[in-house]
Design a protein around this motif. Structure first.
Motif, mmCIF file in Angstrom:
data_model
loop_
_atom_site.group_PDB
_atom_site.id
_atom_site.type_symbol
_atom_site.label_atom_id
_atom_site.label_comp_id
_atom_site.label_asym_id
_atom_site.label_seq_id
_atom_site.Cartn_x
_atom_site.Cartn_y
_atom_site.Cartn_z
ATOM 1 N N GLU A 56 70.409 -69.720 -11.109
ATOM 2 C CA GLU A 56 71.282 -70.165 -10.011
ATOM 3 C C GLU A 56 71.117 -71.657 -9.779
ATOM 4 O O GLU A 56 72.091 -72.382 -9.582
ATOM 5 C CB GLU A 56 70.964 -69.384 -8.730
ATOM 6 N N ALA A 57 69.871 -72.103 -9.830
ATOM 7 C CA ALA A 57 69.614 -73.530 -9.579
ATOM 8 C C ALA A 57 70.253 -74.403 -10.661
ATOM 9 O O ALA A 57 70.866 -75.426 -10.354
ATOM 10 C CB ALA A 57 68.110 -73.775 -9.507
ATOM 11 N N ASP A 60 74.238 -74.439 -10.541
ATOM 12 C CA ASP A 60 74.756 -74.704 -9.200
ATOM 13 C C ASP A 60 76.049 -75.535 -9.198
ATOM 14 O O ASP A 60 76.928 -75.351 -8.361
ATOM 15 C CB ASP A 60 73.639 -75.457 -8.435
ATOM 16 N N ASP A 61 76.153 -76.458 -10.168
ATOM 17 C CA ASP A 61 77.323 -77.355 -10.210
ATOM 18 C C ASP A 61 78.526 -76.712 -10.908
ATOM 19 O O ASP A 61 79.583 -77.335 -10.999
ATOM 20 C CB ASP A 61 76.945 -78.659 -10.931
ATOM 21 N N THR A 66 78.587 -67.397 -11.844
ATOM 22 C CA THR A 66 77.688 -66.732 -10.902
ATOM 23 C C THR A 66 76.576 -66.051 -11.701
ATOM 24 O O THR A 66 76.716 -65.849 -12.909
ATOM 25 C CB THR A 66 78.414 -65.673 -10.036
#
Ligand code: ADP
Length: 161
Positions: A56-57, A60-61, A66
């Motif tokens: 997720e990190a 993120d952009d 997902t």
């Protein structure tokens, strides 16, 4: 029609090789779900939650990406999500036989869902999570191989053990 691809894997942990496939996949498909599979036979270093958090990190952009986790059959998951595509990366010839077997089985299970392969970026041809773990264990520099947050997480893991 929204083109949804599932990008499945162990991601233990995510490397620049994975990230490259995810980024390129996100340009081709409308939506990409990166699905972390809980394959206990591989004795993972990171828990599923940790792997999801790192993915997720680092994605993120990417607005159309997902991250999720799954412990069942990939084809059941893909069909529950209404995905049309499974997206996999290919590195060397050694990946090919394994992928051919899995893809043939997956097609037997559900022939509506296609598997798409993306060739690795040359600079990541020999990059794998297992390689990264092996060198990180001996405190070697992995900053060219994984994003910063993953490098920190590896340092933390090998400090504990
Ligand atoms: P699995 O256990 O399902 O093989 P991995 O986390 O090892 O899970 O890999 C997930 C996907 O990412 C696979 O399709 C794999 O081929 C691909 N992959 C892994 N490393 C690279 C890389 N360096 N370049 C391109 N694709 C990669």
């Amino acid at each position: 029609m929204t083109r949804l691809a599932i990008c499945p894997g162990s991601f233990d942990p995510v490397t620049y090789g994975h990230l490259d496939i995810i980024q390129r996949g996100a340009k081709v498909f409308d939506q990409v779900i990166v699905a972390v599979f809980n394959n206990q036979s591989k004795a993972p270093l990171f828990s599923v939650d940790e792997r999801v958090h790192l993915l997720e990190a680092v994605t993120d952009d990417l607005d159309n990406v997902t991250v999720d986790s799954c412990s069942g059959l990939l084809m059941d998951y893909a069909s529950d999500m209404n995905a049309q595509v499974i997206l996999r990366g290919l590195r060397a010839v050694s990946d090919f036989e394994y992928e051919l077997q899995i893809t043939s089985m997956n097609r037997k299970l559900n022939e509506e869902i296609e598997t798409f392969f993306m060739m690795t970026n040359n600079q990541y041809s020999f990059l794998s999570s297992s390689m990264v773990k092996e060198v990180a264990k001996y405190h070697a520099n992995v900053s060219d191989l994984v994003p910063d947050i993953v490098e920190k997480a590896l340092k933390q893991k090998f400090k504990q053990s």
